[in-house]
Design an enzyme around this catalytic site. Structure first.
Site, mmCIF file in Angstrom:
data_model
loop_
_atom_site.group_PDB
_atom_site.id
_atom_site.type_symbol
_atom_site.label_atom_id
_atom_site.label_comp_id
_atom_site.label_asym_id
_atom_site.label_seq_id
_atom_site.Cartn_x
_atom_site.Cartn_y
_atom_site.Cartn_z
ATOM 1 N N GLY A 7 0.806 -1.213 0.000
ATOM 2 C CA GLY A 7 0.000 0.000 0.000
ATOM 3 C C GLY A 7 0.838 1.261 0.000
ATOM 4 O O GLY A 7 0.410 2.303 0.491
ATOM 5 N N GLU A 11 2.589 -7.736 -11.203
ATOM 6 C CA GLU A 11 2.866 -6.333 -11.515
ATOM 7 C C GLU A 11 4.270 -6.189 -12.097
ATOM 8 O O GLU A 11 5.219 -6.775 -11.577
ATOM 9 C CB GLU A 11 2.750 -5.468 -10.256
ATOM 10 C CG GLU A 11 1.366 -5.483 -9.637
ATOM 11 C CD GLU A 11 1.205 -4.487 -8.484
ATOM 12 O OE1 GLU A 11 0.066 -4.104 -8.206
ATOM 13 O OE2 GLU A 11 2.221 -4.097 -7.877
ATOM 14 N N GLU A 53 5.992 -7.139 -8.258
ATOM 15 C CA GLU A 53 5.481 -8.022 -7.205
ATOM 16 C C GLU A 53 4.266 -8.756 -7.722
ATOM 17 O O GLU A 53 3.715 -8.428 -8.767
ATOM 18 C CB GLU A 53 5.122 -7.231 -5.947
ATOM 19 C CG GLU A 53 4.018 -6.207 -6.132
ATOM 20 C CD GLU A 53 3.721 -5.451 -4.834
ATOM 21 O OE1 GLU A 53 4.647 -4.812 -4.308
ATOM 22 O OE2 GLU A 53 2.578 -5.512 -4.375
ATOM 23 N N ASN A 68 0.392 -9.880 -6.623
ATOM 24 C CA ASN A 68 -0.712 -9.744 -5.686
ATOM 25 C C ASN A 68 -1.562 -10.998 -5.758
ATOM 26 O O ASN A 68 -2.138 -11.309 -6.795
ATOM 27 C CB ASN A 68 -1.541 -8.506 -6.004
ATOM 28 C CG ASN A 68 -0.762 -7.244 -5.715
ATOM 29 O OD1 ASN A 68 -0.138 -7.106 -4.666
ATOM 30 N ND2 ASN A 68 -0.763 -6.327 -6.655
ATOM 31 N N ARG A 114 -4.441 -12.090 -4.955
ATOM 32 C CA ARG A 114 -5.832 -11.782 -4.615
ATOM 33 C C ARG A 114 -6.481 -11.064 -5.783
ATOM 34 O O ARG A 114 -5.832 -10.785 -6.786
ATOM 35 C CB ARG A 114 -5.853 -10.857 -3.404
ATOM 36 C CG ARG A 114 -5.001 -9.605 -3.676
ATOM 37 C CD ARG A 114 -5.143 -8.549 -2.632
ATOM 38 N NE ARG A 114 -4.123 -7.532 -2.744
ATOM 39 C CZ ARG A 114 -4.145 -6.484 -3.546
ATOM 40 N NH1 ARG A 114 -5.161 -6.326 -4.365
ATOM 41 N NH2 ARG A 114 -3.176 -5.605 -3.573
ATOM 42 N N ARG A 172 -10.842 5.928 -9.416
ATOM 43 C CA ARG A 172 -11.203 5.678 -8.019
ATOM 44 C C ARG A 172 -11.663 6.988 -7.386
ATOM 45 O O ARG A 172 -10.938 7.980 -7.416
ATOM 46 C CB ARG A 172 -10.002 5.150 -7.234
ATOM 47 C CG ARG A 172 -9.436 3.858 -7.789
ATOM 48 C CD ARG A 172 -8.403 3.306 -6.819
ATOM 49 N NE ARG A 172 -7.691 2.180 -7.388
ATOM 50 C CZ ARG A 172 -6.830 1.434 -6.708
ATOM 51 N NH1 ARG A 172 -6.556 1.725 -5.439
ATOM 52 N NH2 ARG A 172 -6.218 0.415 -7.288
#
Lengths: 447, 70
Positions: free
Chosen positions: A164, A275, A288, A290, A292, A338
């Protein structure tokens, strides 16, 4: 299919998962904190249970409380959403032990990708290109300085267990490195319980492009193309799109294959995202994985026609993927914005009581929303209150649909980033697809 | 007399000074926490903390007075 699924999350993603469950005839169980009693997802689920106080460690991170509700309600599976417990090895392991299906990969895969250092080592061994840097923990500032001088400034100091945007910082020289190394290690220790640091080269003018994968339990792994997510503030994405405006068809294919290779290297199951950072010459480097569902999954759904949550549920239930790589193709373009409860200039959080909430109506937009017109946005969670997804035949047309919808998007009582999002959609750099990760920084300077 | 004000809404995570303390202009008085972000609030003037209007865990709105410096 499962009879009943518990959703161990909140906000728009809880509502999103409930929607697909309802389509599949699956009953849903919501768990919520004291701060979320009035949230839409609580009333949308078939059953809802209060599990604790407003702070995440009292409720949404409380593994015992969530497992108890799952057992008492006879839920057969748990969907973890994103964030919170979605990449928590202990949670996945606990559910495995309780014979409740975790809708995601097994705890080993989460564990392997949870450490950025282990992930680097694994991917390098699998032949996936990684960013130049260290594959071993950097123990001291002195060691970090040595590595920085070997690979050359600017470098990124990074916490192996960070996420994050927390625990990472770009530094230009020894002085900055000294300061950043200690402070990021401390923050990573505080937030993630692990202060292990490493050093990576900064890929200049990079684009953030990721590959969506799906893998079933019968050896079939496919990719669902790319998403470009370069528009970020504080290392958090704001606007994401599919397909990427940067890469060629040849790079797209190579990256897709690398994504599949990465997933297979850890015997990955369910939906995951690899990513990459991509430079102007379209060299790509593993950043990385993720393990999920991602916040930005809707843009992939819009261009492929695949409901990723439905696929997650089917894979977790033990079904085979009903399509192969050759069956998948890109149709048109999709962009997600977003909507954050934050000041559009400083990006500081702006919690408070919403007094009006009227999202626009249209045929070329999709809404994934976590609030309503009576909702009180609390300071306890992420500032994202909704996602607006626009789609169309071309990128230019999609940008125009997005811009029009943002202009018509009405939220009152709190500040939102909507004015900023409108500015981005109108900027020549964005319209040209010149969307490097430095975009917002450069954009703010020009304003 | 100068009022130190919150520049965002959130919870008071840490109070770093006590009434009667001397502070300099760049010194942080409290740290606010909101939506996974921590924002330190500096005194902005040098002086003595005459009054502290918040305690840890309090919720403050943007513009609320946190402390008075004399």
């Amino acid at each position: 299919m499962f009879n009943k699924v518990l959703i161990a999350n909140r906000g728009e993603i809880a509502s999103r998962v409930i929607r697909t469950c309802q389509n599949l005839g699956v009953k849903t169980v919501a768990v919520y904190s004291e701060a979320d009693a009035e949230a839409p997802f609580v009333s949308e689920a078939d059953e809802s249970y209060l599990i604790g106080g407003p702070k995440v460690n009292e409720s949404y991170l409380n593994i015992d409380a969530i497992v108890n509700v799952a057992k008492e309600t006879n839920s057969e599976a748990v969907h973890p959403g994103y964030g919170l417990l979605s990449e928590n090895t202990d949670f996945a392991k606990r559910l495995e032990d309780e014979n409740i299906v975790f809708i995601g990969p097994d705890s080993n895969a989460i564990n392997q990708m949870g450490s950025k250092l282990t992930a680097r080592q694994t991917m390098e061994e699998a032949g996936v290109p990684i960013i130049p840097g260290t594959n071993d923990p950097v123990e001291s500032v002195e060691d970090a300085k040595q590595i920085a001088s070997d690979i050359g400034y600017p470098v990124m100091v990074k916490a192996s267990h960070g996420g994050g945007g927390i625990g990472m910082e770009i530094v230009q020289n020894d002085t900055e490195l000294e300061k950043a190394f200690e402070s990021n290690a401390r923050r990573a220790e505080q937030f993630f319980g692990n202060g292990t640091m490493f050093v990576e080269k900064v890929i200049e003018d990079a684009h953030h492009i990721e590959i969506q994968v799906l893998a079933d339990h019968y050896g079939q792994t496919v990719h669902l193309f790319d998403r470009e997510c370069s528009i970020q503030r504080r290392h958090q994405k704001i606007i994401e799109e599919a397909p990427s405006p940067l890469i060629s068809e040849e790079t797209r294919q190579k990256m897709g294959e690398a994504g599949v290779k990465a997933a297979k290297a850890i015997n990955y199951k369910n939906a995951g995202t690899i990513e990459f950072l991509v430079d102007e010459e379209q060299n790509f480097y593993f950043l990385e994985m993720n393990t999920r569902l991602q916040v930005e999954h809707p843009v992939t759904e819009q261009i492929t026609g695949i409901d990723l949550v439905e696929e997650q549920l089917k894979i977790a239930y033990g079904e085979k993927l009903s399509f192969s790589q050759e069956d998948l193709q890109i149709n048109g373009h999709a962009i997600e914005a977003r909507i954050y409860a934050e000041d559009p200039k400083t990006f500081f959080p702006s919690p408070g009581q919403i007094t009006a909430f009227n999202p626009p109506v249209g045929t070329n937009i999709r809404h994934d929303i976590g609030v309503n017109s009576q909702y009180k946005v609390t300071p306890y969670y992420d500032p994202m209150i909704a996602k607006l997804i626009a789609f169309g035949d071309s990128r230019a047309e999609t940008i125009e649909h997005l811009r029009e919808a943002l202009v018509d998007y009405e939220v009152e009582g709190i500040k939102t980033n909507i004015p900023f999002l409108i500015d981005v959609t109108q900027s020549p750099a964005f319209q040209k697809g010149d969307t490097r990760t430095s975009f917002i920084q450069e954009f703010m300077i020009k304003q | 007399m100068t009022e130190v004000k919150a520049n965002m809404a959130g919870n008071v995570w840490k109070v770093l000074v006590s009434e009667g303390d001397t502070v300099d202009s760049s010194q942080d008085v409290v740290i606010l926490e909101s939506m996974k972000m921590e924002i330190p609030i500096a005194a902005e003037v040098s002086g003595t903390v005459k009054e502290l209007k918040v305690k840890e865990e309090d919720f403050v709105n943007e513009g609320d007075v946190i402390a008075v410096i004399e």
